[in-house]
Write a protein that holds these residues in place. Structure first.
Motif, PDB file in Angstrom:
ATOM      1  N   VAL A  93       0.839  -1.202   0.000  1.00  0.00           N
ATOM      2  CA  VAL A  93       0.000   0.000   0.000  1.00  0.00           C
ATOM      3  C   VAL A  93       0.879   1.258   0.000  1.00  0.00           C
ATOM      4  N   TYR A  94       1.936   1.243   0.812  1.00  0.00           N
ATOM      5  CA  TYR A  94       2.856   2.383   0.881  1.00  0.00           C
ATOM      6  C   TYR A  94       3.529   2.629  -0.470  1.00  0.00           C
ATOM      7  N   GLU A  95       4.013   1.557  -1.109  1.00  0.00           N
ATOM      8  CA  GLU A  95       4.677   1.718  -2.405  1.00  0.00           C
ATOM      9  C   GLU A  95       3.690   2.136  -3.491  1.00  0.00           C
ATOM     10  N   GLU A  96       2.448   1.695  -3.379  1.00  0.00           N
ATOM     11  CA  GLU A  96       1.423   2.129  -4.334  1.00  0.00           C
ATOM     12  C   GLU A  96       1.165   3.625  -4.200  1.00  0.00           C
ATOM     13  N   ALA A  97       1.183   4.128  -2.971  1.00  0.00           N
ATOM     14  CA  ALA A  97       1.025   5.574  -2.750  1.00  0.00           C
ATOM     15  C   ALA A  97       2.183   6.336  -3.391  1.00  0.00           C
ATOM     16  N   ARG A  98       3.402   5.835  -3.218  1.00  0.00           N
ATOM     17  CA  ARG A  98       4.578   6.491  -3.803  1.00  0.00           C
ATOM     18  C   ARG A  98       4.512   6.483  -5.332  1.00  0.00           C
ATOM     19  N   LYS A  99       4.070   5.364  -5.908  1.00  0.00           N
ATOM     20  CA  LYS A  99       3.953   5.275  -7.370  1.00  0.00           C
ATOM     21  C   LYS A  99       2.845   6.190  -7.884  1.00  0.00           C
ATOM     22  N   SER A 100       1.773   6.305  -7.115  1.00  0.00           N
ATOM     23  CA  SER A 100       0.687   7.208  -7.508  1.00  0.00           C
ATOM     24  C   SER A 100       1.188   8.643  -7.590  1.00  0.00           C
ATOM     25  N   PHE A 101       2.057   9.006  -6.654  1.00  0.00           N
ATOM     26  CA  PHE A 101       2.650  10.346  -6.679  1.00  0.00           C
ATOM     27  C   PHE A 101       3.428  10.563  -7.971  1.00  0.00           C
ATOM     28  N   SER A 102       4.138   9.543  -8.437  1.00  0.00           N
ATOM     29  CA  SER A 102       4.997   9.691  -9.613  1.00  0.00           C
ATOM     30  C   SER A 102       4.218   9.988 -10.883  1.00  0.00           C
ATOM     31  N   VAL A 103       2.913   9.671 -10.903  1.00  0.00           N
ATOM     32  CA  VAL A 103       2.102   9.947 -12.087  1.00  0.00           C
ATOM     33  C   VAL A 103       1.125  11.102 -11.841  1.00  0.00           C
ATOM     34  N   GLY A 104       1.319  11.806 -10.723  1.00  0.00           N
ATOM     35  CA  GLY A 104       0.483  12.972 -10.442  1.00  0.00           C
ATOM     36  C   GLY A 104      -0.887  12.648  -9.898  1.00  0.00           C
ATOM     37  N   ALA A 105      -1.092  11.417  -9.394  1.00  0.00           N
ATOM     38  CA  ALA A 105      -2.396  11.024  -8.839  1.00  0.00           C
ATOM     39  C   ALA A 105      -2.426  11.372  -7.358  1.00  0.00           C
ATOM     40  N   TYR A 106      -2.496  12.677  -7.058  1.00  0.00           N
ATOM     41  CA  TYR A 106      -2.319  13.154  -5.687  1.00  0.00           C
ATOM     42  C   TYR A 106      -3.508  12.827  -4.783  1.00  0.00           C
ATOM     43  N   THR A 107      -4.712  12.862  -5.319  1.00  0.00           N
ATOM     44  CA  THR A 107      -5.877  12.459  -4.524  1.00  0.00           C
ATOM     45  C   THR A 107      -5.788  10.970  -4.205  1.00  0.00           C
ATOM     46  N   LYS A 115      -5.748   4.458   3.791  1.00  0.00           N
ATOM     47  CA  LYS A 115      -5.848   2.996   3.828  1.00  0.00           C
ATOM     48  C   LYS A 115      -4.642   2.385   4.531  1.00  0.00           C
ATOM     49  N   LEU A 116      -3.477   2.988   4.337  1.00  0.00           N
ATOM     50  CA  LEU A 116      -2.254   2.489   4.968  1.00  0.00           C
ATOM     51  C   LEU A 116      -2.364   2.492   6.486  1.00  0.00           C
ATOM     52  N   LEU A 117      -2.939   3.554   7.046  1.00  0.00           N
ATOM     53  CA  LEU A 117      -3.100   3.624   8.502  1.00  0.00           C
ATOM     54  C   LEU A 117      -3.978   2.481   9.013  1.00  0.00           C
ATOM     55  N   MET A 118      -4.977   2.120   8.241  1.00  0.00           N
ATOM     56  CA  MET A 118      -5.841   1.002   8.634  1.00  0.00           C
ATOM     57  C   MET A 118      -5.052  -0.307   8.621  1.00  0.00           C
ATOM     58  N   HIS A 119      -4.213  -0.505   7.591  1.00  0.00           N
ATOM     59  CA  HIS A 119      -3.390  -1.717   7.509  1.00  0.00           C
ATOM     60  C   HIS A 119      -2.413  -1.792   8.677  1.00  0.00           C
ATOM     61  N   VAL A 120      -1.793  -0.665   9.002  1.00  0.00           N
ATOM     62  CA  VAL A 120      -0.838  -0.635  10.110  1.00  0.00           C
ATOM     63  C   VAL A 120      -1.552  -0.967  11.418  1.00  0.00           C
ATOM     64  N   GLY A 121      -2.714  -0.359  11.622  1.00  0.00           N
ATOM     65  CA  GLY A 121      -3.482  -0.630  12.835  1.00  0.00           C
ATOM     66  C   GLY A 121      -3.800  -2.109  12.986  1.00  0.00           C
ATOM     67  N   VAL A 122      -4.292  -2.742  11.925  1.00  0.00           N
ATOM     68  CA  VAL A 122      -4.632  -4.169  11.976  1.00  0.00           C
ATOM     69  C   VAL A 122      -3.379  -4.998  12.215  1.00  0.00           C
ATOM     70  N   ASN A 123      -2.274  -4.606  11.589  1.00  0.00           N
ATOM     71  CA  ASN A 123      -1.017  -5.332  11.781  1.00  0.00           C
ATOM     72  C   ASN A 123      -0.562  -5.305  13.237  1.00  0.00           C
ATOM     73  N   PHE A 124      -0.924  -4.240  13.956  1.00  0.00           N
ATOM     74  CA  PHE A 124      -0.542  -4.124  15.366  1.00  0.00           C
ATOM     75  C   PHE A 124      -1.664  -4.548  16.318  1.00  0.00           C
ATOM     76  N   GLY A 125      -2.657  -5.245  15.803  1.00  0.00           N
ATOM     77  CA  GLY A 125      -3.635  -5.857  16.688  1.00  0.00           C
ATOM     78  C   GLY A 125      -5.023  -5.246  16.695  1.00  0.00           C
ATOM     79  N   ALA A 126      -5.269  -4.209  15.900  1.00  0.00           N
ATOM     80  CA  ALA A 126      -6.613  -3.624  15.847  1.00  0.00           C
ATOM     81  C   ALA A 126      -7.574  -4.594  15.152  1.00  0.00           C
ATOM     82  N   GLU A 127      -8.838  -4.479  15.489  1.00  0.00           N
ATOM     83  CA  GLU A 127      -9.861  -5.327  14.860  1.00  0.00           C
ATOM     84  C   GLU A 127     -10.064  -4.901  13.413  1.00  0.00           C
ATOM     85  N   GLU A 128     -10.432  -5.849  12.585  1.00  0.00           N
ATOM     86  CA  GLU A 128     -10.725  -5.551  11.184  1.00  0.00           C
ATOM     87  C   GLU A 128     -12.154  -5.031  11.039  1.00  0.00           C
TER      88      GLU A 128
END
Length: 200
Positions: A93-107, A115-128
């Motif tokens: 997800v993080y690398e997809e965000a970086r690649k999106s920047f490279s093509v000007g897809a800022y939104t 979405k990345l924050l949600m993935h990080v939260g779940v990875n550290f034990g948050a409920e899905e």
């Protein structure tokens, strides 16, 4: 760029290309290349002048081609830096965000950082399957975000809410801020602890 389609203005040539220094959009290396095919501007006599570093350049590191012309580079440069020792689903997800920047897809960058924050939260034990505010609070309450970074995570929440629910186009500056924060969050919670574990 419409003039590139007319051979009365420009012509491709593979001889004596003027070297260009650039950051490769594929491998991220800063390189100087004199391999490829230059785009020369035609003179009134029909000569193919190679007076600017423009054309297709071959990366001296990964050997892949980049097109450079009049301040434009394709593929563009991924903003931010790669982060080590993070789970594949978080990293993708993080690398997809970086690649999106490279093509000007800022939104798109803003939405992916959310979405990345949600993935990080779940990875550290948050409920899905919870709402986004739940994941923001989980990261803050469990100290995965430092006290001084609370405003940053709130910014991702606000930018993400606007991008999701309102008709708005985010700017390059917005996207840069979000990637910078996400990079910091990932380094603090994955890369730096892994370095300490190696030392111990």
């Amino acid at each position: 760029m419409s003039d590139l389609y007319y051979e009365t203005s420009y012509r491709w040539n593979s001889e004596e290309i003027m070297e260009a220094t650039y950051k490769c959009g594929y491998c991220g290396s800063k390189i100087t290349s004199d391999e490829g095919m230059y785009l020369g501007e035609l003179s009134s006599y029909g000569q193919n002048n190679n007076s600017l570093p423009q054309g297709v350049f071959i990366c001296t590191n990964c050997k892949l081609p980049s097109f450079i012309y009049n301040g434009i580079q394709v593929p563009g440069i991924n903003f931010g830096n790669s982060v080590n020792n993070i789970p594949d689903n978080v990293n993708s997800v993080y690398e997809e965000a970086r690649k999106s920047f490279s093509v000007g897809a800022y939104t798109g960058v803003i939405l992916l950082c959310r979405k990345l924050l949600m993935h990080v939260g779940v990875n550290f034990g948050a409920e899905e399957n919870k709402n986004f505010v739940y994941y923001v609070n989980y990261l803050k309450d469990n100290h995965y975000v430092s006290q001084n970074s609370g405003e940053w995570i709130d910014s991702i929440r606000k930018f993400g809410n606007v991008a999701t629910h309102q008709i708005v186009v985010n700017t390059k500056e917005d996207a840069e801020k979000m990637i910078k924060f996400c990079e910091m969050l990932l380094k603090m919670n994955y890369e730096y602890p892994a370095l300490m574990n190696e030392e111990n």
